[in-house]
Design an enzyme around this catalytic site. Structure first.
Site: not given
Ligand code: NDP
Length: 311
Positions: A136, A139-140
């Site tokens: 992701c 997300c990261d």
């Protein structure tokens, strides 16, 4: 088989399931929630969540999910461990089998079973989980500012993730197994025109290396051809973007799903083609797949379920 009758059954314990349970609990619907294979959902595979509003310093993903669980329990949600293994939505109340050993009969049902990112199946993906391997970018990606990353995949998701990462990272390699991209024309052009992205066509990842996290990827070029070659490429982050699989298998005989298996809902609502059955979160969302969008759809599903049960 042991049978239990409930008003509202929620399946899944990601942000969608827990938010639905919070709203349904506050509405006195006495929801029963089964947490599924991965209590806390996909988010528990990441580390810090920095984009969930209300946490200006970010929050540990497991803590966030534990807080949601606790909040749902505080409002009377009955949260249990167990996996829904079978469903019969052709009858009312709906029949859901848990762990092949218990039957739940429910007047209304919220499916919040999520989706799972596909991985290549390399041992190193597990070894470096949370240490440089991610599925992701939204997300990261932030953790890879000014670093070098690789994205695997040649579809729209891979191109989108590569473009997003290019806005943060120093350099992005796109590892594509075919000699062409599968993504839509516009996404292909965006990738090809981005100076920070280098597309490695006809490449496969064989493994990862690094002492305390990912430091590089073992690549093979033109796998299976006469001129097959192997080399190592130093990277700091390895992102998978080879598709997701929604967890909708047991409902497919009853609910409309798209060609990838995502449950089709009515417009912007969580209503499915069966009144009283609602789908929330990633199982019905091929586009956004964020904790906050999942939570929002869980809220909508609970409100819809309440209206349905009041009728
Ligand atoms: P896709 O199935 O479209 O693409 C998956 C990609 O991963 C392909 O390039 C595929 O390669 C590659 N792949 C699969 N398995 C492996 C493997 N084992 N090793 C190496 N590569 C592999 O998935 P997406 O998630 O990209 O997209 C899903 C759907 O969502 C699509 O319909 C897409 O158009 C849509 N979407 C739309 C967006 C938008 O409109 N903004 C954004 C994101 C997704 P190969 O081509 O060789 O099979």
């Amino acid at each position: 088989m042991e049978t239990e009758k409930v008003r509202l059954l929620i399946i899944g314990s990601g942000p969608a399931g827990y938010t639905a349970a919070i709203y349904a609990g506050r509405a006195n619907l006495s929801p029963v929630l089964y947490a599924g294979l991965q209590p806390g959902g996909q988010l528990t595979t990441t580390t810090i969540v920095e984009n969930f509003p209300g946490h200006p310093q970010g929050i540990d993903a497991n803590q966030l999910m534990e807080d949601m669980r606790q909040q749902a329990a505080n409002f009377g949600a009955d949260i249990r461990n167990g996996v829904a293994t079978k469903a019969d939505l052709s009858v009312r109340p709906f029949k859901i089998t848990i762990d092949d050993e218990k039957l739940i009969e429910a007047d209304a049902l919220i499916i919040a079973t999520g989706a799972a990112a596909r991985y290549l199946g390399l041992e190193d993906e597990k070894k470096y989980a949370g240490m440089g391997v991610s599925a992701c970018a939204t997300c990261d990606g932030f953790f890879y500012r000014k670093k070098v990353v690789a994205v695997v995949g040649g579809g729209d998701t891979a191109c989108e993730e590569a473009s997003y990462l290019a806005s943060l990272a120093k350099k992005v390699y796109l590892i594509v197994r075919k000699p062409f991209l599968r993504a839509s024309k516009i996404m292909q052009e965006r990738v090809m025109q981005n100076e920070k992205i280098e597309v490695l066509f006809e490449h496969n990842a064989e493994g990862l290396y690094g002492e305390n996290g990912v430091e590089g990827v073992h690549l093979v070029k033109r796998l299976g051809e006469a001129d097959e070659s192997h080399y190592d490429l130093p990277i700091d982050g390895f992102f998978l973007a080879i598709g997701h699989k929604p967890s909708s298998d047991i409902f497919k005989d009853y609910l409309e799903v798209d060609k990838a298996g995502y449950i089709v809902t009515e417009g912007a609502t969580p209503r499915t083609n069966i009144p009283g059955v609602f789908a929330a979160g990633d199982v019905a969302d091929p586009h956004y797949r964020q904790a906050i969008t999942a939570a929002a759809s869980g809220c909508k599903a609970a409100i819809e379920a309440e209206r349905f049960l009041m009728k």
